[in-house]
Design a protein around this motif. Structure first.
Motif, PDB file in Angstrom:
ATOM      1  N   ASP A 132     -68.072  71.674  61.180  1.00 49.30           N
ATOM      2  CA  ASP A 132     -67.206  71.977  61.942  1.00 49.30           C
ATOM      3  C   ASP A 132     -67.887  73.024  63.250  1.00 49.30           C
ATOM      4  O   ASP A 132     -66.940  72.391  64.554  1.00 49.30           O
ATOM      5  N   SER A 133     -68.718  73.081  62.891  1.00 50.65           N
ATOM      6  CA  SER A 133     -68.859  74.079  64.519  1.00 50.65           C
ATOM      7  C   SER A 133     -69.981  73.189  65.408  1.00 50.65           C
ATOM      8  O   SER A 133     -70.655  72.893  66.077  1.00 50.65           O
ATOM      9  N   SER A 134     -70.137  71.688  64.739  1.00 48.76           N
ATOM     10  CA  SER A 134     -70.527  70.373  66.224  1.00 48.76           C
ATOM     11  C   SER A 134     -69.457  69.792  66.904  1.00 48.76           C
ATOM     12  O   SER A 134     -70.426  69.724  68.489  1.00 48.76           O
ATOM     13  N   ASN A 135     -68.219  70.196  66.922  1.00 49.24           N
ATOM     14  CA  ASN A 135     -67.238  70.049  68.453  1.00 49.24           C
ATOM     15  C   ASN A 135     -67.131  68.867  68.799  1.00 49.24           C
ATOM     16  O   ASN A 135     -67.127  68.355  69.553  1.00 49.24           O
ATOM     17  N   MET A 136     -67.449  68.471  67.667  1.00 47.75           N
ATOM     18  CA  MET A 136     -67.659  66.016  68.026  1.00 47.75           C
ATOM     19  C   MET A 136     -66.172  66.072  67.873  1.00 47.75           C
ATOM     20  O   MET A 136     -65.419  66.077  66.513  1.00 47.75           O
ATOM     21  N   ASP A 137     -65.395  65.317  68.105  1.00 48.64           N
ATOM     22  CA  ASP A 137     -64.255  65.252  68.487  1.00 48.64           C
ATOM     23  C   ASP A 137     -64.029  63.530  68.486  1.00 48.64           C
ATOM     24  O   ASP A 137     -63.271  63.217  67.393  1.00 48.64           O
ATOM     25  N   THR A 138     -65.282  62.903  68.890  1.00 50.42           N
ATOM     26  CA  THR A 138     -64.773  61.169  68.186  1.00 50.42           C
ATOM     27  C   THR A 138     -66.390  60.955  68.623  1.00 50.42           C
ATOM     28  O   THR A 138     -67.533  61.174  69.377  1.00 50.42           O
ATOM     29  N   LEU A 139     -66.812  59.963  67.275  1.00 52.61           N
ATOM     30  CA  LEU A 139     -68.568  59.000  67.564  1.00 52.61           C
ATOM     31  C   LEU A 139     -67.783  57.945  68.369  1.00 52.61           C
ATOM     32  O   LEU A 139     -67.382  56.778  67.578  1.00 52.61           O
ATOM     33  N   ILE A 140     -69.076  56.729  68.681  1.00 48.49           N
ATOM     34  CA  ILE A 140     -68.447  55.568  69.865  1.00 48.49           C
ATOM     35  C   ILE A 140     -69.756  55.248  69.458  1.00 48.49           C
ATOM     36  O   ILE A 140     -70.539  55.174  69.936  1.00 48.49           O
ATOM     37  N   VAL A 141     -70.683  53.337  68.729  1.00 46.87           N
ATOM     38  CA  VAL A 141     -71.198  52.760  68.946  1.00 46.87           C
ATOM     39  C   VAL A 141     -70.604  51.028  69.541  1.00 46.87           C
ATOM     40  O   VAL A 141     -69.875  51.190  69.011  1.00 46.87           O
ATOM     41  N   ASN A 142     -71.764  51.346  69.676  1.00 42.00           N
ATOM     42  CA  ASN A 142     -71.724  49.793  71.295  1.00 42.00           C
ATOM     43  C   ASN A 142     -70.025  50.164  71.549  1.00 42.00           C
ATOM     44  O   ASN A 142     -70.288  48.608  72.055  1.00 42.00           O
ATOM     45  N   ASN A 143     -69.350  50.642  72.436  1.00 39.49           N
ATOM     46  CA  ASN A 143     -68.636  50.618  72.873  1.00 39.49           C
ATOM     47  C   ASN A 143     -66.788  49.864  71.771  1.00 39.49           C
ATOM     48  O   ASN A 143     -65.874  49.111  72.050  1.00 39.49           O
ATOM     49  N   LYS A 144     -67.966  49.540  70.475  1.00 41.86           N
ATOM     50  CA  LYS A 144     -66.913  48.693  69.713  1.00 41.86           C
ATOM     51  C   LYS A 144     -66.317  49.329  68.428  1.00 41.86           C
ATOM     52  O   LYS A 144     -65.557  49.318  67.790  1.00 41.86           O
ATOM     53  N   THR A 145     -66.804  50.559  67.716  1.00 43.86           N
ATOM     54  CA  THR A 145     -66.649  50.890  66.556  1.00 43.86           C
ATOM     55  C   THR A 145     -66.603  52.119  66.707  1.00 43.86           C
ATOM     56  O   THR A 145     -67.179  53.292  67.811  1.00 43.86           O
ATOM     57  N   ALA A 146     -65.365  52.961  65.967  1.00 47.29           N
ATOM     58  CA  ALA A 146     -65.751  54.843  67.485  1.00 47.29           C
ATOM     59  C   ALA A 146     -64.904  55.346  65.155  1.00 47.29           C
ATOM     60  O   ALA A 146     -64.350  54.583  64.424  1.00 47.29           O
ATOM     61  N   TRP A 147     -65.385  56.680  65.655  1.00 45.66           N
ATOM     62  CA  TRP A 147     -64.786  57.386  64.321  1.00 45.66           C
ATOM     63  C   TRP A 147     -64.493  58.654  65.034  1.00 45.66           C
ATOM     64  O   TRP A 147     -64.736  58.995  65.880  1.00 45.66           O
ATOM     65  N   TYR A 148     -63.104  59.616  64.064  1.00 49.66           N
ATOM     66  CA  TYR A 148     -63.005  60.845  65.437  1.00 49.66           C
ATOM     67  C   TYR A 148     -62.212  61.125  64.327  1.00 49.66           C
ATOM     68  O   TYR A 148     -61.636  60.491  63.061  1.00 49.66           O
ATOM     69  N   TYR A 149     -61.598  62.673  63.859  1.00 51.36           N
ATOM     70  CA  TYR A 149     -60.506  63.761  63.023  1.00 51.36           C
ATOM     71  C   TYR A 149     -59.206  62.883  63.510  1.00 51.36           C
ATOM     72  O   TYR A 149     -58.848  62.279  64.595  1.00 51.36           O
ATOM     73  N   GLU A 150     -58.606  63.074  62.438  1.00 46.79           N
ATOM     74  CA  GLU A 150     -57.673  62.727  62.638  1.00 46.79           C
ATOM     75  C   GLU A 150     -56.416  63.143  63.433  1.00 46.79           C
ATOM     76  O   GLU A 150     -55.182  62.515  64.614  1.00 46.79           O
ATOM     77  N   HIS A 151     -56.710  64.185  64.185  1.00 42.11           N
ATOM     78  CA  HIS A 151     -55.944  64.582  65.098  1.00 42.11           C
ATOM     79  C   HIS A 151     -56.917  64.691  66.495  1.00 42.11           C
ATOM     80  O   HIS A 151     -57.211  65.640  66.935  1.00 42.11           O
ATOM     81  N   SER A 152     -57.790  64.146  66.465  1.00 45.42           N
ATOM     82  CA  SER A 152     -58.544  63.933  68.109  1.00 45.42           C
ATOM     83  C   SER A 152     -57.867  63.840  69.033  1.00 45.42           C
ATOM     84  O   SER A 152     -56.581  63.833  69.045  1.00 45.42           O
ATOM     85  N   PHE A 153     -58.525  64.267  70.218  1.00 47.27           N
ATOM     86  CA  PHE A 153     -57.987  63.907  71.781  1.00 47.27           C
ATOM     87  C   PHE A 153     -58.036  62.970  72.460  1.00 47.27           C
ATOM     88  O   PHE A 153     -57.338  63.220  73.327  1.00 47.27           O
ATOM     89  N   TYR A 154     -59.358  62.066  71.974  1.00 40.94           N
ATOM     90  CA  TYR A 154     -59.776  61.118  72.622  1.00 40.94           C
ATOM     91  C   TYR A 154     -58.761  59.741  71.873  1.00 40.94           C
ATOM     92  O   TYR A 154     -58.444  59.934  70.883  1.00 40.94           O
ATOM     93  N   ASP A 155     -58.524  59.216  73.233  1.00 42.57           N
ATOM     94  CA  ASP A 155     -57.418  57.546  73.418  1.00 42.57           C
ATOM     95  C   ASP A 155     -58.715  56.965  72.444  1.00 42.57           C
ATOM     96  O   ASP A 155     -59.957  56.311  73.029  1.00 42.57           O
ATOM     97  N   THR A 156     -58.809  55.922  71.135  1.00 37.08           N
ATOM     98  CA  THR A 156     -58.904  55.377  70.514  1.00 37.08           C
ATOM     99  C   THR A 156     -58.890  53.742  70.608  1.00 37.08           C
ATOM    100  O   THR A 156     -59.440  52.950  69.715  1.00 37.08           O
ATOM    101  N   SER A 157     -57.572  54.067  71.133  1.00 34.12           N
ATOM    102  CA  SER A 157     -57.072  52.311  71.010  1.00 34.12           C
ATOM    103  C   SER A 157     -57.058  51.671  71.295  1.00 34.12           C
ATOM    104  O   SER A 157     -56.927  50.903  70.971  1.00 34.12           O
ATOM    105  N   SER A 158     -58.324  51.018  72.328  1.00 34.91           N
ATOM    106  CA  SER A 158     -58.653  50.531  73.149  1.00 34.91           C
ATOM    107  C   SER A 158     -60.310  49.150  71.791  1.00 34.91           C
ATOM    108  O   SER A 158     -61.043  48.858  71.822  1.00 34.91           O
ATOM    109  N   ILE A 159     -60.542  50.956  71.055  1.00 36.81           N
ATOM    110  CA  ILE A 159     -61.485  49.937  70.404  1.00 36.81           C
ATOM    111  C   ILE A 159     -61.138  50.201  68.627  1.00 36.81           C
ATOM    112  O   ILE A 159     -60.238  51.083  67.941  1.00 36.81           O
ATOM    113  N   GLN A 160     -61.976  48.946  68.028  1.00 37.07           N
ATOM    114  CA  GLN A 160     -61.655  49.492  66.168  1.00 37.07           C
ATOM    115  C   GLN A 160     -62.693  50.869  66.000  1.00 37.07           C
ATOM    116  O   GLN A 160     -63.571  50.960  65.880  1.00 37.07           O
ATOM    117  N   THR A 161     -61.314  51.083  64.918  1.00 33.67           N
ATOM    118  CA  THR A 161     -61.525  52.368  64.393  1.00 33.67           C
ATOM    119  C   THR A 161     -61.975  52.359  63.377  1.00 33.67           C
ATOM    120  O   THR A 161     -61.523  51.128  62.581  1.00 33.67           O
TER     121      THR A 161
END
Length: 199
Positions: A132-161
């Motif tokens: 909880d204290s990491s403040n990480m919103d999104t994690l992206i690997v090789n610009n192809k795969t992303a992990w994010y929170y349900e209410h993430s601020f980052y738009d991952t629509s172009s990445i396989q999530t």
């Protein structure tokens, strides 16, 4: 009789040299593995140090829109062991603001390029980025795969999530990837790129 003894001595010498050669290769391989593990551990600390440096550098700003990698480097605000914008494994470091939209201006990214496959897997499987204290919103690997929170601020629509689906069908609030997802995402043997997006 003496000729036979000389023959055995030559064969024994060759055998000892071969054994020493094999042991040398094994020890060199082990030493290389230990050094890579140390450097991978060092990268973990470098990400944390760089994140803190960015937060301190922008402390008086309203958001991250003015974050400038070159300016921060010139001001010697980048941690000492990353001043050349390379991480412990030698790959390039990039960082900056995510965007100017109403939500993305409050986010910044850190990208580490050139991470070998085992190092990529090890970095992503460590827990300090997922609390909880990491403040990480999104994690992206090789610009192809992303992990994010349900209410993430980052738009991952172009990445396989990738994210965990709860049994009732809703998205889990955990950003932590499982090992199968990590191994699949770190698909380059020597040149994986990992991007952490923080708020």
């Amino acid at each position: 009789m003496q000729n036979n003894e000389k023959g055995y001595t030559m064969i024994e010498t060759i055998m000892y040299i071969s054994i020493l050669g094999v042991l040398g290769v094994i020890l060199a391989s082990y030493a290389g593995s230990v050094i890579n593990r140390y450097k991978t551990g060092r990268i973990t600390q470098q990400i944390i140090d760089l994140k803190k440096a960015i937060i301190n550098y922008t402390a008086t700003d309203e958001d991250y829109t003015n974050l400038d990698m070159t300016k921060m480097q010139e001001d010697k605000a980048v941690p000492l062991d990353m001043r050349d914008l390379h991480h412990a494994l030698g790959g390039r470091i990039l960082f900056g603001p995510v965007g100017n939209s109403a939500t993305e201006k409050y986010l910044f990214y850190i990208t580490f390029q050139g991470v070998y496959r085992k190092g990529c897997v090890e970095l992503l499987s460590q827990g300090q980025f997922y609390g909880d204290s990491s403040n990480m919103d999104t994690l992206i690997v090789n610009n192809k795969t992303a992990w994010y929170y349900e209410h993430s601020f980052y738009d991952t629509s172009s990445i396989q999530t990738q994210y965990e689906i709860k049994s009732n069908g809703s998205v889990a609030v955990s950003i932590r990837p499982n090992m199968d997802q990590i191994i699949k995402a770190c698909d380059s043997e020597e040149n994986n790129s990992i991007t952490w997006i923080f708020s």
